[in-house]
Write a protein that holds these residues in place. Structure first.
Motif, PDB file in Angstrom:
ATOM      1  N   PHE A  38      -7.164  -2.160  -2.381  1.00 34.66           N
ATOM      2  CA  PHE A  38      -6.740  -1.049  -3.246  1.00 34.66           C
ATOM      3  C   PHE A  38      -7.030  -0.740  -4.337  1.00 34.66           C
ATOM      4  N   LEU A  80       0.302  -1.152   0.192  1.00 37.90           N
ATOM      5  CA  LEU A  80      -0.091  -0.049   0.382  1.00 37.90           C
ATOM      6  C   LEU A  80       1.102   1.016   0.257  1.00 37.90           C
ATOM      7  N   GLY A 120       1.166   1.685  -3.129  1.00 36.64           N
ATOM      8  CA  GLY A 120      -0.101   1.948  -3.377  1.00 36.64           C
ATOM      9  C   GLY A 120      -0.343   3.203  -3.746  1.00 36.64           C
ATOM     10  N   ILE A 166      -0.465   5.227   3.502  1.00 38.72           N
ATOM     11  CA  ILE A 166      -0.790   5.497   1.965  1.00 38.72           C
ATOM     12  C   ILE A 166      -0.167   6.931   2.475  1.00 38.72           C
TER      13      ILE A 166
END
Lengths: 206, 554, 97
Positions: C83, A31, A34, B223
């Protein structure tokens, strides 16, 4: 409860847990990249033409060579684990060292590629790059960041493999206890998978 | 964890983890300990110290806003204050709080394990946490001054400002890494280290909430990690990524920031809900209503909560389709939260409720979180949100959810578990008085925010129109009451750790989960024999005999 | 409850890995070759499909996913699904101007 029983609990190990933890960590890594892939997809979508033009400047030969190097290093890593499972310590050790060297070769390749780009003036903040259309600036921004971050992961993977080589020599990794090597392998393969996606996205979209 | 730790003292108890130092002595026995309980305590010390810093900053912000013009600090300092307040409270305090302190301490015990799956990794995440926190402190004292962007670090100002952004961003990155490692550790622990007989649906609900949280930590935190790393790269190397002058898209930064930072709200709140789910059945002496619904609603919140991030951005000019989709999803996420609230209240119904301090906090949680949640739904509606964006309504909402939810949840957990952790009971009367002061102060402080926002007072504003002053004055007075309550509460708890009444009984509150079947305070490896679990959790049928039997075995 | 046991030993021969490697190299050659062909909008799709097949091979064979417990495969699916949903939702903003 006796002290012996207590001690036996300490040597208890759970190989599945080790691998499971590694997988969870790999999801995080996935991620992490990602996020970058998300950015790439948006900028590619909004600046399609510029991305095509910028990608033409990439050296496909070096990119393909690096892909083959990493895929082969994945092979040697997988073989190193099998060799260890079969108890062939020397074979496993040499395969690990070969994997490490492949990683090094990848980085050397990368070094030449980047220095070529830098000579052409395509480095962040350079007058040549800044004068280009914004899509191309973004392409190079993403290229340096994603490939650079991947390079950092290659270095991290090589460090892990170096430790595995040491553990193998010292006899910590053995025929019956090779989960460390397996976890290291998982990490190395993930680095490979990320490159599998980076390669077409940056080199093959012309 | 040395073998001589098995020496039994006069009363027949084994030495607790507080006494048993293992191989190292003194302070090193703490700093290098891989015992999950000691790490939990170390988290508690670090985290509550930063909570004090955050409260002080909040207190000063309120003091500054007493008058419409400058009161005690200049505008630049004010900007740094609210940024620091946000960064410290969010990233250092509430995000790690419940998993790191109480999850670390009680998750293995509740599962009947001797430790988490990766004890050394656990210690590493504490060190990362401390390094990250210290970097925030460095950003304050080093020349350049603390970050002044607000805790959201919006582009382009965060690449332009001359303050110590890099320290702050790196700190948040490191704290995120620490959070990921905690998540990895807990997920693996829950999968692999449940006691024999403990199936998934015999796990305490606190463990379920940590499981849901673990997944968000592992999947969403990277993220924001990469996003903030990119801002650093952009600042240091001038790489074109987000900065619009280099062709970047600042809205994309907001998307990526909220992709984590909205799920982070659920990293914050879900463990607190887990704590409440533990406390409510214990003090109503009833099996929790709808165990599976609560367990799955934790997962549901984790899933839906990850898909609603753009509702923070309704006013930035997204496409209409996106606004519609995210508004819909935002309404959906209210469902699992509401399921929990309904189940808690249903558990209370016909229970024999004991208003001990933990229960008071738990009830306050339900009340305050409901206000927080409902004001959230209001903003989920597109047209209303356009009006309310960047007003004090948001500030009121976030404080009702995060402080009224998680903050109160932390206090509930402290009052519930602290006696177990240290084997000493606090003064319950003082605790109740402190509770009421906090509760009253809280509402006087934050309810005017909702009104102010409705009237149009913008957030993060140094000056304001004189007609808003009355509400600001009320809120500031509320902050004094709240801080007074907090001081009394912490003083009471600290005093209890030093000199409170000694508690040795195993089951202090009459709970049914495994932490109440170990010694108080627990021994180094939690259990002499790994327990075997036969029943579903929260079975309050009067099984006195069984209970006595277990006690004899232990 | 999964049992806390030291892993089962599964020792596949060396051979299978060579075949996988051969397949990976072939796919790399393929993707580099077809990059020259202009499929228009489809070229990115073709490249991504080939990359996905390669990743699948690495995941199942090199990373031993096919030998692991079912839970591991579910985890991988959850991560990839997460995702994917992020991309889809993100593009609900970008693809409708």
């Amino acid at each position: 409860m006796s002290a012996e029983n207590q001690a036996s609990v300490h040597v208890h190990r759970d190989d599945v847990a080790t691998k499971m933890g590694m997988w969870f960590f790999l999801f995080s890594e996935l991620l992490l990249f990602g996020g970058l892939f998300l950015m790439y997809s948006v900028y590619r979508y909004t600046h399609q033409h510029d991305f095509h033009i910028a990608a033409e400047g990439m050296n496909i030969f070096l990119g393909t060579a690096n892909t083959i190097i990493l895929l082969t290093s994945s092979l040697t890593m997988a073989l190193a684990i099998t060799a260890m499972q079969k108890g062939k310590k020397i074979l496993s050790l040499s395969l690990q060292i070969i994997t490490f060297l492949f990683g090094l070769a990848f980085l050397v390749n990368k070094f030449f590629e980047w220095s070529a780009e830098f000579r052409e003036g395509n480095y962040p903040g350079s007058p040549i790059l800044t004068a280009k259309p914004s899509g191309q600036i973004l392409y190079y921004g993403l290229y340096y960041t994603m490939v650079g971050l991947h390079g950092v992961h290659v270095i991290a993977g090589m460090t892990v493999i170096a430790f595995m080589i040491r553990f193998t020599i010292k006899g910590i990794i053995t025929k019956d206890n090779y989960v460390k090597l397996e976890a290291a392998g998982l990490y190395w393969h993930l680095v490979d998978i990320i490159w599998i996606f980076l390669f077409p996205l940056f080199y093959l979209i012309t | 964890m040395s073998s001589n730790s098995l020496a039994v003292d006069k009363s027949g108890n084994l030495p607790s983890y507080l006494i048993d130092e293992g191989k190292r002595k003194g302070i090193l026995a703490w700093l290098l300990s891989t015992d999950h309980k000691r790490i939990g305590i170390m988290y508690m010390i670090a985290l509550l110290s930063f909570f004090a810093v955050g409260v002080t900053l909040g207190f000063l912000i309120r003091l500054e806003l007493l008058t419409p013009q400058g009161t005690i600090v200049n505008p630049q300092a004010y900007n740094e204050f609210f940024t620091l307040h946000g960064v410290i409270m969010i990233f250092i305090v509430v995000v790690p709080a419940i998993p790191s302190i109480f999850g670390n301490f009680f998750l293995p015990i509740m599962l009947g394990a001797k430790d988490v799956a990766f004890p050394r990794l656990n210690l590493l995440s504490w060190y990362l946490y401390v390094v990250g926190s210290i970097m925030i402190l460095l950003s304050i004292v080093l020349p350049g001054g603390a970050a002044d962007t607000g805790w959201t670090f919006y582009i382009p100002y965060s690449v332009r400002t001359g303050t110590n952004m890099i320290f702050t961003l790196t700190a948040v990155f490191i704290l995120g890494f620490s959070s990921i490692l905690t998540g990895v550790n807990f997920l693996t622990t829950i999968h692999r280290l449940r006691a024999p007989g403990m199936g998934w649906f015999k796990m305490p609900l606190f463990a379920w909430s940590l499981y849901a949280t673990g997944w968000i930590q592992v999947l969403a935190t990277p993220i924001v990690g990469i996003t903030l790393l990119l801002v650093i790269i952009e600042r240091v190397f001038g790489v074109g990524l987000f900065d619009p002058t280099l062709g970047g898209d600042p809205i994309l930064f907001q998307h990526m920031f909220w992709m984590y930072s909205h799920p982070a709200v659920y990293i914050i709140i879900v463990p607190a809900m887990g704590v409440i789910s533990e406390i409510i059945p214990v003090f109503s002496r009833r099996t929790i209503f709808g165990y599976k619904f609560i367990a799955f609603s934790s997962i549901g919140i984790a899933v839906f909560g990850s898909l609603v991030w753009a509702h923070h951005m309704f006013a930035v000019g997204m496409s209409n389709n996106a606004e519609f989709v995210f508004s819909l999803l935002t309404f959906l996420v209210a469902i699992p939260s509401a399921i929990k609230v309904f189940n808690w209240t249903a558990t209370l119904y016909k229970g024999s409720i004991e208003l001990e301090p933990p229960m008071l906090y738990a009830l306050a949680f339900i009340f305050l979180f409901s206000i927080g949640g409902l004001t959230g739904i209001i903003q989920g509606a597109l047209n209303v949100d356009i009006y309310l964006t960047d007003t004090y309504f948001i500030v009121g909402h976030i404080h009702y959810v995060v402080f009224g939810g998680t903050g109160i949840g932390i206090f509930a957990a402290l009052h519930y578990w602290l006696p177990k952790m240290f084997g000493r009971m606090y003064n319950k009367k003082v605790a109740k008085v402190a509770f009421w002061i906090i509760f009253v102060g809280f509402n006087i402080l934050y309810f005017p925010f909702l009104i102010l926002g409705w009237l149009g007072m913008p957030r993060r504003s140094y000056h304001y129109l004189p007609r808003f002053q009355v509400y600001h004055v009320i809120a500031t007075v509320g902050s004094w009451i709240l801080v007074l309550g907090l001081i009394i509460m912490f003083f009471n708890l600290l005093k209890s750790i030093r000199s409170g009444k000694v508690v040795t009984e195993k089951n202090i509150w009459g709970g049914e989960s495994l932490e109440w079947q170990t010694q108080t305070p627990p021994i180094t490896e939690n259990f002499v024999d790994i327990p075997v679990v036969n029943e579903a959790p929260y079975e309050y049928k009067q099984n006195e005999e069984e209970f006595l039997e277990k006690e004899e075995v232990l | 409850m999964e049992e806390n046991k030291v892993q089962h030993v599964h020792t596949p021969g060396y051979g299978i890995y060579f075949y996988v490697w051969l397949a990976l190299i072939t796919l790399t050659a393929l993707t580099a070759t077809v990059a020259g062909v202009n499929f228009g909008k489809l070229s990115i799709v073709v490249a991504l499909i080939i990359a996905a097949v390669k990743s699948y091979l690495v995941l199942t064979e090199f990373m031993h996913l096919k030998f692991e417990m079912r839970a591991f495969r579910i985890f991988v699916i959850v991560a990839i699904l997460f995702f994917t949903i992020l991309i889809v939702l993100l593009f609900s903003d970008y693809s409708f101007y």
